[in-house]
Write a protein that holds these residues in place. Structure first.
Motif, mmCIF file in Angstrom:
data_model
loop_
_atom_site.group_PDB
_atom_site.id
_atom_site.type_symbol
_atom_site.label_atom_id
_atom_site.label_comp_id
_atom_site.label_asym_id
_atom_site.label_seq_id
_atom_site.Cartn_x
_atom_site.Cartn_y
_atom_site.Cartn_z
ATOM 1 N N ASN A 23 0.877 -1.170 0.000
ATOM 2 C CA ASN A 23 0.000 0.000 0.000
ATOM 3 C C ASN A 23 0.917 1.224 0.000
ATOM 4 O OD1 ASN A 23 -2.004 1.878 0.243
ATOM 5 N ND2 ASN A 23 -2.654 1.266 2.281
ATOM 6 N N GLU A 34 3.263 0.784 3.188
ATOM 7 C CA GLU A 34 2.840 -0.285 4.090
ATOM 8 C C GLU A 34 3.190 -1.635 3.470
ATOM 9 O OE1 GLU A 34 -1.327 0.471 4.703
ATOM 10 O OE2 GLU A 34 -0.913 2.121 6.073
ATOM 11 N N VAL A 36 2.718 -4.416 5.043
ATOM 12 C CA VAL A 36 1.981 -5.330 5.913
ATOM 13 C C VAL A 36 1.543 -6.595 5.187
ATOM 14 C CG1 VAL A 36 -0.131 -5.526 7.283
ATOM 15 C CG2 VAL A 36 1.253 -3.456 7.423
ATOM 16 N N ASP A 154 2.533 -2.687 14.600
ATOM 17 C CA ASP A 154 3.055 -2.233 13.316
ATOM 18 C C ASP A 154 4.257 -1.371 13.649
ATOM 19 O OD1 ASP A 154 1.012 -3.474 11.897
ATOM 20 O OD2 ASP A 154 -0.268 -1.717 11.993
ATOM 21 N N ASN A 156 6.851 1.301 12.575
ATOM 22 C CA ASN A 156 7.100 2.364 11.603
ATOM 23 C C ASN A 156 8.587 2.670 11.583
ATOM 24 O OD1 ASN A 156 4.247 3.129 10.921
ATOM 25 N ND2 ASN A 156 4.193 3.468 13.123
ATOM 26 N N VAL A 165 6.133 0.758 6.915
ATOM 27 C CA VAL A 165 5.347 0.126 7.971
ATOM 28 C C VAL A 165 5.438 -1.390 7.819
ATOM 29 C CG1 VAL A 165 3.069 -0.071 9.053
ATOM 30 C CG2 VAL A 165 3.755 2.082 7.941
ATOM 31 N N ARG A 167 4.434 -5.057 9.802
ATOM 32 C CA ARG A 167 3.626 -5.687 10.857
ATOM 33 C C ARG A 167 4.426 -6.802 11.503
ATOM 34 N NH1 ARG A 167 -2.354 -5.936 9.752
ATOM 35 N NH2 ARG A 167 -1.982 -3.828 10.443
#
Length: 171
Positions: A23, A34, A36, A154, A156, A165, A167
């Protein structure tokens, strides 16, 4: 307050933008990337760090929505303690099997995150310690009570031109 001097190279950001599941948000002052849900993005980012690129991010954990955090406050404090303890370490501190590391408790209020020297520590060593505490000489009852696969936070990784980011799940 930590300062962020290192930028991720444009070619790494372009590569991350093209990975499935990343993302990539660039509609604000900082690009937010992201990783993740992207194994491909994780691999590209970690390969960049593995190649001895000296980037010094600021780390700041995020524990989910305020009303419904991923983990209880006791676990959040343990994560902060790990970030505080690993903050002053250098890559050479992880090359040897020197044994356990003395815990340095984090302050009750963390403003601005934790400044790290070298992205390898900021991503590999910190991730592993949060997922499965073993190097720091402390009990971590909260982290050790979490079920395997549960989301802890998460993480950062803040650079001068973007935020990555990642996870972190319990092993």
């Amino acid at each position: 307050m930590p300062s962020v001097d290192a930028n991720l190279p444009d070619d790494v950001l372009l590569g991350l933008r093209n990975c499935d599941g990343v993302n990539f948000r660039d509609d604000c002052e900082f690009k937010i990337v992201e990783l993740v849900e992207s194994p491909e993005g994780h691999q590209l980012f970690f390969q960049f760090l593995q190649d001895d690129n000296e980037v010094d991010p600021v780390l700041l954990p995020q524990f989910g929505p305020l009303a419904y955090p991923y983990v209880p406050v006791a676990v959040q404090l343990e994560v902060y303690d790990i970030l505080q303890t690993f903050q002053s370490l250098k890559v050479d501190d992880f090359l040897s099997e020197a044994g356990t590391i003395a815990l340095i408790q984090a302050p009750q209020i963390v403003i601005g995150g934790f400044q790290y020297h070298h992205g390898k520590i900021a991503s590999f060593a910190v991730n592993e310690e949060i997922q499965q505490p073993s190097r720091i000489n402390a009990a971590f009852p909260g982290l050790n009570s979490i079920c395997s696969g549960q989301v802890i936070c998460d993480l950062n990784l803040i650079f001068g031109n973007c935020i990555i980011v990642i996870r972190i799940h319990k092993f």
